[in-house]
Design an enzyme around this catalytic site. Structure first.
Site, short mmCIF file in Angstrom:
data_model
loop_
_atom_site.label_atom_id
_atom_site.label_comp_id
_atom_site.label_asym_id
_atom_site.label_seq_id
_atom_site.Cartn_x
_atom_site.Cartn_y
_atom_site.Cartn_z
CD GLN A 153 -12.72 -34.08 -7.93
OE1 GLN A 153 -13.69 -34.50 -7.31
NE2 GLN A 153 -12.35 -34.66 -9.05
CG ASP A 165 -3.86 -33.29 -9.04
OD1 ASP A 165 -4.56 -34.29 -9.31
OD2 ASP A 165 -3.90 -32.23 -9.69
N GLY A 192 -7.94 -37.77 -11.44
CA GLY A 192 -6.87 -38.54 -12.09
C GLY A 192 -5.89 -38.97 -11.03
CG HIS A 193 -7.00 -40.73 -8.09
ND1 HIS A 193 -8.13 -41.30 -7.62
CD2 HIS A 193 -7.17 -39.40 -7.97
CE1 HIS A 193 -8.97 -40.35 -7.22
NE2 HIS A 193 -8.41 -39.18 -7.44
CE LYS A 211 -7.58 -36.94 -4.15
NZ LYS A 211 -6.73 -35.87 -4.72
P1 GDP Z 1 -4.18 -37.81 -6.66
O1 GDP Z 1 -5.08 -37.22 -7.68
O2 GDP Z 1 -4.31 -37.18 -5.31
O3 GDP Z 1 -4.27 -39.32 -6.59
O4 GDP Z 1 -2.70 -37.47 -7.13
P2 GDP Z 1 -2.12 -37.60 -8.62
O5 GDP Z 1 -1.96 -39.04 -8.94
O6 GDP Z 1 -2.92 -36.75 -9.57
O7 GDP Z 1 -0.73 -36.86 -8.46
C1 GDP Z 1 0.25 -37.33 -7.60
C2 GDP Z 1 1.49 -37.72 -8.43
O8 GDP Z 1 2.61 -37.80 -7.58
C3 GDP Z 1 1.37 -39.08 -9.08
O9 GDP Z 1 2.03 -39.04 -10.32
C4 GDP Z 1 2.07 -40.01 -8.12
O10 GDP Z 1 2.66 -41.14 -8.76
C5 GDP Z 1 3.15 -39.11 -7.59
N1 GDP Z 1 3.54 -39.36 -6.20
C6 GDP Z 1 2.75 -39.73 -5.15
N2 GDP Z 1 3.46 -39.73 -4.00
C7 GDP Z 1 4.72 -39.35 -4.34
C8 GDP Z 1 5.92 -39.11 -3.57
O11 GDP Z 1 5.96 -39.25 -2.36
N3 GDP Z 1 7.01 -38.68 -4.26
C9 GDP Z 1 7.00 -38.49 -5.61
N4 GDP Z 1 8.12 -38.06 -6.18
N5 GDP Z 1 5.90 -38.70 -6.36
C10 GDP Z 1 4.78 -39.10 -5.72
P1 IMO Z 2 -7.89 -35.42 -8.28
O1 IMO Z 2 -8.92 -36.40 -7.76
C1 IMO Z 2 -6.92 -31.29 -9.26
C2 IMO Z 2 -10.20 -28.78 -10.73
C3 IMO Z 2 -10.14 -28.29 -12.17
C4 IMO Z 2 -10.84 -26.96 -12.02
C5 IMO Z 2 -11.94 -27.26 -11.00
C6 IMO Z 2 -13.30 -27.57 -11.60
O2 IMO Z 2 -6.98 -35.99 -9.30
O3 IMO Z 2 -7.20 -34.75 -7.15
P2 IMO Z 2 -14.28 -29.69 -12.86
O4 IMO Z 2 -13.88 -30.35 -14.15
O5 IMO Z 2 -14.21 -30.59 -11.68
O6 IMO Z 2 -15.60 -28.98 -12.95
O7 IMO Z 2 -13.18 -28.53 -12.63
O8 IMO Z 2 -11.48 -28.38 -10.26
N1 IMO Z 2 -10.09 -30.23 -10.55
C7 IMO Z 2 -9.01 -30.86 -10.08
N2 IMO Z 2 -7.80 -30.39 -9.74
N3 IMO Z 2 -7.20 -32.59 -9.09
C8 IMO Z 2 -8.42 -33.08 -9.39
O9 IMO Z 2 -8.79 -34.35 -9.10
C9 IMO Z 2 -9.38 -32.21 -9.95
N4 IMO Z 2 -10.65 -32.36 -10.38
C10 IMO Z 2 -11.08 -31.15 -10.72
O10 IMO Z 2 -8.81 -28.15 -12.59
O11 IMO Z 2 -9.98 -26.00 -11.45
MG MG Z 3 -5.00 -36.25 -9.50
#
Ligand code: GDP
Ligand code: IMO
Ligand code: MG
Length: 434
Positions: free
Chosen positions: A224, A13, A40-41, A16
């Site tokens: 991840q 999270d 989840g991106h 990416k």
């Molecule tokens: P990922 O799994 O690495 O793609 O990250 P996620 O999408 O799960 O979580 C990142 C969250 O932060 C998302 O809701 C993005 O829209 C948000 N985000 C990304 N970059 C920034 C930033 O620079 N500032 C803020 N406030 N939000 C951001």
């Molecule tokens: P993105 O791509 C954050 C965590 C789960 C749990 C562990 C194992 O959005 O960064 P799983 O269902 O993969 O067997 O769970 O990994 N986990 C993540 N945490 N971001 C993710 O993906 C994750 N995918 C799995 O919360 O601790």
């Molecule tokens: Mg994510």
């Protein structure tokens, strides 16, 4: 023609999705190499919000090819739902998405196995996303999994499916669980899924290597983060795939000699979802403040993310594992209002400095972070798009991180949108993207 990997340097999270979407512009192909719909991106483009789980974030740019590599586990129901949602939102997926014939197929029985193991008395719960990811990879490693090519083979699929599922049902019954899965109905449903995905399936390793040979550029997208990597993460509190840079080669079939750069993505602080050790977790009100300001709730499960301060020794560890050429620091804006910002610069255990990351969970849990407190900048950086706009203290904060990690900060993100990004001129990252 540079091909690069972009991956998470913490526990996932890191943002990416936003960064891959942004940087995919000069690339022809974006390839995911591991994981499944546990990822989840969230990507914002103008008014629109997209949540990508299985499909590489590059799909959002018209004309780009997205590849689901052999290293993934694919739940066809989740994949088709995601395709339909994207198509309904005006994104052209079919024709631009290729799925590896060697990726493994995830079935409802995998979720049943996960509920069984996560719910078992006396077992430490990992706090998984409950998507069946771990059990599907278990079958892969045990050499009894069903791959996309097997699913598409009308001759052998029914028998292979029956053998695998009957075994699962029997194991579940042994533990007193009978979820009443209708195995024949699920098989029929998967045959319908197979017909829909068939046109997208190919030997993606061959496709990618040929594309590279023909001068096309590939961006490899990690899901991840390195601390969730099956080998290098905080085992057993990890996911079941190789999220770190090495996974890009095994998970796509593209050799290391064809990859020129590796870019880590890190938040300006750190979060984690699920169980497991977390040395710099802020268990006081500050953690809650970060959660609210950063909107730190999981995109897949909606769970509140655990929040804490930037952990430089952890970044040194993941930089070593991945060989980062450059770092992208996201969510700088979330720290705008803090008076002081602690940064962990080292670990101690029983009063002694600790080098590297201990293998034992108990040892990671008992690490004492050594903090240095930096003065906050206390003004908004939200949406800034040039380095010059940043307050001096924000620049100092980033320089401090660089000096403690030993890797350049090539890019800073100041908001969820594409434009809310600073790419540093003259950085190694700028060169890799050129
Ligand atoms: P990922 O799994 O690495 O793609 O990250 P996620 O999408 O799960 O979580 C990142 C969250 O932060 C998302 O809701 C993005 O829209 C948000 N985000 C990304 N970059 C920034 C930033 O620079 N500032 C803020 N406030 N939000 C951001
Ligand atoms: P993105 O791509 C954050 C965590 C789960 C749990 C562990 C194992 O959005 O960064 P799983 O269902 O993969 O067997 O769970 O990994 N986990 C993540 N945490 N971001 C993710 O993906 C994750 N995918 C799995 O919360 O601790
Ligand atoms: Mg994510």
């Amino acid at each position: 023609m540079k091909n690069i990997i972009i991956l998470g340097s913490q526990w996932g999270d890191e943002g990416k999705g936003k960064i891959v979407d942004l940087f995919s512009e000069p690339f022809d192909i974006v390839a995911r190499y591991q994981g499944g719909h546990n990822a989840g991106h969230t990507v914002f483009i103008g008014e629109r919000r997209y949540v990508l789980k299985l499909i590489p974030s590059g799909i959002l740019r018209p004309g780009k090819i997205a590849v689901i590599g052999n290293g993934l586990v694919v739940d066809p129901a989740a994949l088709l739902k995601e395709i339909d949602a994207l198509e309904a939102g005006g994104v052209a997926v079919e024709g631009n998405l290729f799925i590896s014939d060697r990726a493994h197929v995830l079935f409802p029985a995998h979720r049943m196995m996960e509920r069984m193991s996560e719910g078992r008395e006396g077992r430490v719960s990992i706090g998984t996303t409950s998507r069946g990811i771990g059990p599907c990879y278990e079958d892969k490693i045990a050499r009894r999994g069903i791959r996309v090519a097997d699913l598409l083979d009308r001759e052998s699929f029914p028998a292979q499916y029956r053998a695998l599922m009957e075994e699962k049902v029997e194991i579940a019954r042994t533990f007193g669980i009978d979820e009443g899965l209708d195995l024949a109905a699920i098989r029929d449903q998967y045959e319908v899924f197979a017909a829909r995905i068939r046109p997208m399936v190919c030997d993606t390793a061959l496709f990618l290597n040929q594309a590279i040979a023909n001068g096309k550029r590939v961006l490899f997208e990690g899901a991840q983060g390195t601390m969730l990597d099956i080998d290098h993460g905080t085992y057993p509190f990890v996911t079941s795939s190789s999220a770190s840079a090495g996974g890009a080669c095994t998970g796509t079939g593209v050799p290391p000699t064809r990859i020129q750069g590796i870019v880590g993505v890190s938040k300006a602080y750190i979060t984690r979802v699920g169980g497991g050790p977390f040395p710099t977790e802020a268990l006081d009100g500050a953690g809650e403040l970060i959660r609210q300001r950063g909107n730190e709730f999981g995109a897949v499960t909606g769970r509140p993310r655990r929040c804490g301060w930037f952990d430089a020794p952890l970044l040194r560890y993941t930089a070593a594992i991945n060989g980062f050429d450059s770092l992208v620091v996201t969510k700088l804006d979330v720290l705008d209002d803090f008076e002081t910002i602690p940064v962990c610069t080292g670990y101690r255990s029983a009063g002694k400095p600790v080098d590297g990351m201990p293998a034992l969970v108990s040892a990671v849990s008992s690490l004492q972070p050594v903090y240095e407190c930096l003065p906050g900048w206390r003004s908004s950086t939200f949406g800034f798009s040039s380095w010059e706009q940043l307050p001096a203290r924000a620049k100092d904060y980033l320089a401090f991180l660089e000096s403690h990690i030993g890797v350049e900060v090539g890019c800073v993100s100041t908001g969820p949108e594409r434009t809310q990004t600073i790419l540093r001129r003259g950085s190694r990252l700028e060169d890799l993207l050129s």
